[in-house]
Design a protein around this motif. Structure first.
Motif: not given
Lengths: 284, 777
Positions: A118-126
């Protein structure tokens, strides 16, 4: 109907289990994969970054078909959970990681691993594979304390690479152990984004009670996560994170609930690892 | 008379300690000013030694002796008593017991487990969070330095009652503050290093007001071939210091541990409490275990009490060798540290290894990858000496044997005379109310609020958890079980216990009862007792009555352990637990490890199914001395439960074999609060379950004594009707008392009658509520 020439063999599947100081669930996570016949390798992030390691210990993401970030307290989690790990990773490895995900290779995160994704932005990656900054967060539990307890999860999505073998609406039992697992979306955008997550089929697991009621309140939902979300994937279904620990219930004997500790059955967590291995065999 | 401390003309801080010219009062002043805590006779024997070698010691030499000769490091008051009763229990599973930082015992043909326990009492009383966290850190190092991967933590804790409402002495912290700090410290440290905290206890008694007790135990696991000893490898090897920087924290920790706490402890002793850094520790564990696997180290020992001083001299002495150290090579946190401070600092997260010179680079590389500082600080030498230089200047030159051989004492003893006269106790009118109040007592109520804060499942090997039952309706388990190998069903069960109130009234029976209880706990889950560890927390041994209590407790432990043939693997003695209100209740805290042959054949503590039969194993006697019931109604005296170790031995075996044979649906031992509380706790693990009990046949004593007696060697066991005869015969054939109590019901009520009169008829949900909220955390 495409004719499949040859499936990848399980023993050829290489999984990178990534750790830094404070990661502490790497052994059992690797063991889950190796017991299914695959080839996990526990490596330090520095081995991917090529810092302070000899030539023979250097590794590249492209050596693997799957990236797994296990649980723990990476770098102590003294800042925000997962913030340090993701910062070290994104800076030097961001581009490679994005490519890895876009090629469809599976990336998984359990507990602290979920927080890192989530911190990486790979999730949720809307909207995109890996935005520059995080778009959700795993906040402190509503109870304001660390909670180690078993919970029930309801499978809500069978498209995700990591849960495709689990029948829809099946109830699983797994342990959670975290202080910050309260999945939260940005205020103001909550309703809209939640709807989007639903529509995209990104909600993979919800906390429930034993009968499958996903709105049973605390402690069935141990952290207060929005919409009782316990695990999500990206729109494509190959990046997946969850707060509960499937590797801790690989076998029936580590279950807690009466009736689930039966000899001769398998643990509820095993299907997560089986699913992703099957996905890899089908895709690559 | 000259100066006491003579400053030396060198470019760093160094003094000579003027022992040679000192009078008795001068010697006492030196001991006190240097903060070493040595007594006058000890100072005089030192004076004699240095007169003989014709020089005064340097400050660093003097401090090193102070460390080694402290009670904490030398066990000078307790060793003779322990040797008489507790040490030397021979058992086939012993690989290395008592001798090193942790005991090593056989698990199976190829594997061993490592077992250690320690107190961190005084630091926790002053700074609960840091004190408890570093307590965990210390015990983990003790296990790692044997070459073992830590797999479980346990923590017996002792505080004054949380609702303590009398005046709190100046300098003392409220028990609620202490408990919260200690529990958070253990939680944050244990969870971060990824070792499950699977067992423990919290006990409340007024006597811990100014001196809380924080005991921590750790179990490790390894291949037998990976055992590494706490001694230097060989002459020519080098010493490598791995881990955190050495700072001014933790100076005189062992001296602090060997003195009474007073109101100034807060201000004077904060420097004795170290700072814990779990995120340094976690990689240090990886490095040490990896280096050991690669066979590139020859010896390893953790830096704990006494810092570098104890670790270097003890490693050298144990190998029959010596050490030459360049102290300026030690990586320090503060720039202005005197050599003696570097030498005795107890800064955390440090390990000492010895290695052959050709392997040094590989070890340093390993440390670098984990960003952990490591330095070569000296060599192992053949002469039995410790030599230290600083800036090229020789500042230390003493024989290793002289250093580590502290004087042993046989201090005066006054044996206790326990009072067991029977008090007048009126039979209660409302048994429901008594039971309701008992389950809410601070020493009985649910510990869930504490247990859930500890990750007890990390490493994925926790087969039986500390809380057992239906999810979100769990009750306490008797012991936790770890499955250390993924390809073997053999398990390790762990539990801890002590009843300080019993030890206070009758030290011998109290200590014996503690061993009885840990064995009961292990048997309840299907485990055979395999080894014990003790943390002996007592008051000032210079008071003869305190040493008498210590003597009797040790005797009680020795009697039971010897009869069972179960060894003490390791242990720790913590004396001088005195606060402004006097000595603490004698607290020989016990941790026990048991072996489970097959983790698929175990039992849990909660009732399973309506229609099953309930039994009580063992005799219920009028033994209510120190019971929770007497304490609650304010009755003094009474007979304290005794132990028949032979009966315990065969009962444990019968319970375990019944579980292994699949005859047991649930099992819970009878302890605090007696039979009634035991039955209530068994009802708590599932919704909609209860029991219908008749106690007429179990004994001829009054109903309240039957229900609340805390007689030892008893269990309540649930058996399915089709196994009735098979089960009963196992006990009858072995002449172990077994009585049918009644049946499991599904109406959520606990009904108990005696001679056709219903004495308890309580809603389980209501009792559960009292039990859950009793502790008011």
């Amino acid at each position: 109907m495409g004719k499949r020439v040859e499936l990848m063999k399980t023993q050829d599947i290489r999984i990178v289990i990534l750790r830094i100081e404070g990661t502490n669930c790497e052994d059992e996570t690797a063991r889950a994969f190796s017991r299914l016949g695959a080839k996990p390798e526990i490596i330090h992030l520095k081995q991917l970054l090529g810092i302070d390691v000899s030539e023979k210990n250097k590794r590249s993401l492209s050596d693997y078909q799957c990236l797994m970030i296990p649980g723990g307290f990476s770098a102590g989690d003294y800042v925000r959970s997962g913030a340090i790990f993701s910062a070290r990773m994104k800076g030097a490895l961001g581009k490679e990681l994005k490519e890895f995900v876009e090629k469809g290779y599976p990336v998984g995160g359990i507990c602290n691993g979920f927080q890192i994704l989530v911190e990486l932005g790979l999730l949720p990656a809307l909207d995109e594979t890996m935005p520059d900054s995080p778009t959700a967060s795993l906040r402190q539990n509503d109870s304001a304390r660390f909670e180690c307890r078993h919970v029930y999860l309801k499978q809500e999505n069978t498209e995700c690479a990591w849960t495709k073998n689990i029948p829809n609406k099946k109830i699983l039992e797994m342990p959670v152990a975290h202080g910050e697992g309260n999945f939260t979306l940005p205020s103001g955008l909550k309703e809209e984004q939640l709807k989007k997550l639903e529509e995209n089929g990104q909600i993979v697991f919800r906390y429930s009670d034993v009968s499958g009621n996903t709105n049973a309140g605390y402690p069935w939902n141990p952290n207060g996560a929005i919409s009782n979300i316990a695990g999500i994937c990206n729109p494509k279904g190959n990046v997946f994170g969850m707060m509960p620990h499937p590797e801790r219930v690989f076998d029936s004997w580590t279950h807690s609930a009466p009736g689930r500790r039966n000899v001769g059955t398998t643990g509820d967590g095993r299907a997560v690892f089986e699913s992703v291995l099957e996905y890899i065999k089908e895709m690559f | 008379m000259g100066e006491r401390f003579i400053k030396q003309n060198v470019p760093f801080h160094l003094t000579h300690v003027n022992l040679m010219d000192s009078t008795d009062s001068g010697l006492e002043a030196i001991s006190s000013e240097a903060g070493v805590g040595l007594s006058l006779p000890e100072m005089k024997s030192l004076q004699e030694y240095f007169k003989k070698i014709g020089r005064n010691p340097t400050d660093i030499e003097f401090q090193a002796i102070g460390q080694e000769w402290s009670e904490h490091c030398s066990y000078k008051s307790s060793k003779k008593i322990l040797k008489k009763f507790v040490f030397g229990i021979d058992a086939p599973q012993n690989i290395s017991v008592i001798k090193e930082d942790a005991g090593v015992l056989e698990f199976d043909n190829d594997h061993a487990y490592v077992f250690a326990m320690e107190s961190h009492n005084h630091p926790s009383a002053v700074e609960p969070y840091g004190g408890a966290a570093t307590g965990v850190g210390g015990i983990v190092r003790d296990v790692v330095c044997m070459g073992a991967q830590p797999i479980a933590l346990l923590d017996p804790l002792f505080f004054a009652p949380l609702d303590y409402n009398k005046t709190i002495p100046i300098g003392t912290k409220h028990p609620r503050f202490l408990l919260s700090g200690v529990v958070s410290g253990i939680r944050d440290y244990g969870n971060r290093i990824g070792i499950p905290t699977v067992s423990g206890m919290v006990y409340f008694d007024d006597s811990y007001l100014t001196n809380c007790l924080v005991n921590v135990g750790c179990i490790g696991f390894m291949k037998k071939s990976e055992l590494v000893h706490s001694r230097a490898g060989g002459a020519g090897d080098v010493f490598i210091l791995i881990g955190g920087a050495t700072g001014k924290d933790g100076i005189h920790g062992v001296t602090f541990a060997s003195a009474d706490l007073d109101e100034d402890s807060e201000t004077n002793s904060r420097s004795a409490v170290q700072v814990g850094q779990p995120i340094l520790k976690e990689p240090v564990i990886h490095i040490c275990l990896e280096a050991q696997k690669r066979k590139i180290i020859t010896g390893m020992k953790d830096l704990g009490g006494g810092g570098l001083s104890c670790v270097v001299s003890e490693m050298a002495e144990a190998a029959g060798l010596g050490a030459k150290v360049e102290l300026d090579k030690v990586h320090t946190r503060e720039a202005d540290m005197a050599p003696w401070e570097i030498w005795v600092s107890e800064s955390q997260e440090r390990m000492m290894v010895t290695a052959k010179p050709e392997n040094v680079q590989e070890i340093l590389d390993l440390c670098k990858m984990w960003d952990i500082p490591a330095n070569v600080i000296g060599d192992v030498i053949p002469e039995k000496k410790v030599l230290i230089t600083y800036n090229g200047e020789k500042i230390f030159d003493l024989g290793t044997e002289f250093l580590v051989q502290a004087p042993l004492y046989e201090r005066p003893i006054k044996l206790p005379e326990p009072n067991e006269s029977e008090p007048e106790v009126a039979e209660p009118k409302d048994y429901n109310l008594i039971l309701q109040n008992l389950v809410a007592r601070q020493n009985i109520a649910s510990r869930e609020g504490i247990i859930r804060g500890y990750d007890h499942e990390v490493r994925a090997g926790t087969v039986l958890k500390p809380l057992q039952g239906q999810i979100n309706a769990e009750t306490h388990g008797d012991a936790a079980i770890i499955k250390p190998l993924h390809d073997s069903f053999r398990g390790l069960a762990v539990t801890s216990d002590i009843n300080p109130r019993m030890c206070k009234q009758h030290p011998y029976k109290g200590a014996a009862s503690a061993l009885d209880e840990v064995c009961r706990n292990l048997a309840s889950v299907g485990a055979r007792p395999h080894s014990f560890s003790d943390c002996l927390n007592f008051g000032n041994p210079e008071k003869p009555e305190n040493l008498g209590i210590f003597h009797e407790c040790a005797r009680g432990l020795g009697y039971v352990a010897k009869a069972l043939g179960v060894p003490f693997a390791s242990g720790n003695v913590s004396l001088y637990n005195e606060g402004l209100t006097g000595s603490i209740a004698p607290t020989p805290a016990i941790v026990a490890v048991g072996i489970v042959e097959d983790i698929r054949k175990t039992a849990t503590s909660y009732l399973k199914k309506e229609g099953n039969i309930l039994y009580i194993i063992g005799e219920t006697k009028k033994e209510l001395g120190a019971s929770e019931y007497y304490a609650m109604i304010g009755a003094k005296g009474g007979v304290v439960p005794d132990v028949d170790a032979e009966l315990l031995k065969k009962s444990v075996e019968a319970v375990v074999t019944s579980i292994e044979a699949g005859l047991v649906e649930s099992c819970h031992d009878v302890s605090d609060g007696g039979l009634a509380v035991c039955l209530a706790e068994m009802c708590f693990g599932q919704e909609n379950i209860g029991a219908d009990i008749d106690v007429s046949g179990i004994s001829n004593i009054r109903p309240d004594f039957k229900l609340f007696s805390e007689s030892n060697t008893r269990w309540v066991i649930e058996v399915s009707p089709e196994n009735k005869e098979l089960f009963e015969n196992r006990f009858i054939d072995n002449r172990i008392p077994v009585y049918e109590l009644g049946t499991v019901t599904e109406d959520n009520t606990l009904k108990i009658s005696d001679s056709k009169t219903m004495i308890i008829d309580a809603k389980v949900s209501l009792l559960r509520k009292e039990w859950v909220n009793g502790l008011n955390l």
